[in-house]
Design a protein around this motif. Structure first.
Motif, PDB file in Angstrom:
ATOM      1  N   ALA A  24      30.912  47.459  35.250  1.00  0.00           N
ATOM      2  CA  ALA A  24      32.180  48.101  35.749  1.00  0.00           C
ATOM      3  C   ALA A  24      33.285  48.168  34.760  1.00  0.00           C
ATOM      4  O   ALA A  24      32.348  46.837  33.286  1.00  0.00           O
ATOM      5  N   SER A  25      33.983  49.265  34.513  1.00  0.00           N
ATOM      6  CA  SER A  25      34.341  49.687  32.733  1.00  0.00           C
ATOM      7  C   SER A  25      35.268  50.136  33.560  1.00  0.00           C
ATOM      8  O   SER A  25      35.551  51.031  34.195  1.00  0.00           O
ATOM      9  N   GLY A  26      36.808  50.405  32.857  1.00  0.00           N
ATOM     10  CA  GLY A  26      37.740  50.860  32.517  1.00  0.00           C
ATOM     11  C   GLY A  26      38.743  50.157  33.042  1.00  0.00           C
ATOM     12  O   GLY A  26      38.672  49.035  32.535  1.00  0.00           O
ATOM     13  N   ARG A  27      39.164  50.486  34.243  1.00  0.00           N
ATOM     14  CA  ARG A  27      40.551  49.578  34.418  1.00  0.00           C
ATOM     15  C   ARG A  27      40.347  48.160  34.966  1.00  0.00           C
ATOM     16  O   ARG A  27      38.945  48.176  34.789  1.00  0.00           O
ATOM     17  N   THR A  28      41.521  47.003  34.482  1.00  0.00           N
ATOM     18  CA  THR A  28      40.705  45.933  35.130  1.00  0.00           C
ATOM     19  C   THR A  28      39.848  45.751  36.261  1.00  0.00           C
ATOM     20  O   THR A  28      40.483  45.475  37.546  1.00  0.00           O
ATOM     21  N   PHE A  29      38.851  45.151  35.617  1.00  0.00           N
ATOM     22  CA  PHE A  29      37.474  44.816  37.166  1.00  0.00           C
ATOM     23  C   PHE A  29      38.663  43.297  37.989  1.00  0.00           C
ATOM     24  O   PHE A  29      37.780  43.975  39.740  1.00  0.00           O
ATOM     25  N   SER A  30      38.631  43.067  37.749  1.00  0.00           N
ATOM     26  CA  SER A  30      39.409  41.642  38.903  1.00  0.00           C
ATOM     27  C   SER A  30      40.474  42.107  39.860  1.00  0.00           C
ATOM     28  O   SER A  30      40.103  41.322  40.305  1.00  0.00           O
ATOM     29  N   ASN A  31      40.683  42.599  39.487  1.00  0.00           N
ATOM     30  CA  ASN A  31      41.793  43.638  40.415  1.00  0.00           C
ATOM     31  C   ASN A  31      41.747  44.165  41.263  1.00  0.00           C
ATOM     32  O   ASN A  31      42.787  44.571  42.361  1.00  0.00           O
ATOM     33  N   TYR A  32      40.068  44.920  41.648  1.00  0.00           N
ATOM     34  CA  TYR A  32      39.090  45.518  42.629  1.00  0.00           C
ATOM     35  C   TYR A  32      38.559  44.387  43.516  1.00  0.00           C
ATOM     36  O   TYR A  32      37.792  43.599  43.240  1.00  0.00           O
ATOM     37  N   ASN A  33      38.895  44.667  44.487  1.00  0.00           N
ATOM     38  CA  ASN A  33      37.554  44.094  44.796  1.00  0.00           C
ATOM     39  C   ASN A  33      36.182  45.405  45.071  1.00  0.00           C
ATOM     40  O   ASN A  33      36.423  46.443  45.328  1.00  0.00           O
ATOM     41  N   MET A  34      35.062  44.255  45.672  1.00  0.00           N
ATOM     42  CA  MET A  34      34.347  45.432  45.379  1.00  0.00           C
ATOM     43  C   MET A  34      32.500  45.060  46.847  1.00  0.00           C
ATOM     44  O   MET A  34      33.055  44.132  47.257  1.00  0.00           O
TER      45      MET A  34
END
Length: 128
Positions: A24-34
């Motif tokens: 992933a790239s772009g916004r803060t990855f750690s804030n997203y559920n995947m």
């Protein structure tokens, strides 16, 4: 905006293993559920697995429980799908997806519309 790129697909014999990666790239990855979905030819896109960003909770489709494992490395902005004991019927394009909202409820995580960003997919082919 989040960009997702899957890799690791390929041809594997029945009973074999593959590990898919989603960078992933772009916004803060750690804030997203995947999540991972798959789509076989002529069929709908189906939920496979998901992982929560906050507590690392994991969720699986019944068909893959005990064989597939989803994990994430927030430091590397990457989510993985380890697939073991693959079957020919697991042949599909596998997609990685990111969701801002919770995936705690099955009706949300199983629904592709709950996810905000998608990768281009990687082909997994299981042979007999």
């Amino acid at each position: 905006q989040v960009q997702l790129v899957e890799s690791g697909g390929g041809l594997v014999q029945a009973g074999g293993s593959l590990r898919l990666s989603c960078a992933a790239s772009g916004r803060t990855f750690s804030n997203y559920n995947m999540g991972w979905f798959r789509q076989a030819p002529g069929k709908e896109r189906d939920f496979v697995a998901a992982i929560s960003w906050s507590d690392g909770n994991t969720f699986y489709a019944d068909s893959v429980k005990g064989r597939f494992t989803i994990s994430r490395d927030n430091a590397k902005n990457t989510v993985y799908l380890q697939m073991n004991t693959l079957k020919p019927e697991n042949t599909a394009i596998y997609y990685c997806a990111a969701a801002r909202g919770t995936l705690e409820y099955s009706e949300r995580r199983n629904n592709a519309a709950s996810y905000d960003y998608w990768g281009q997919g990687t082909q997994v082919t299981g042979s007999v």
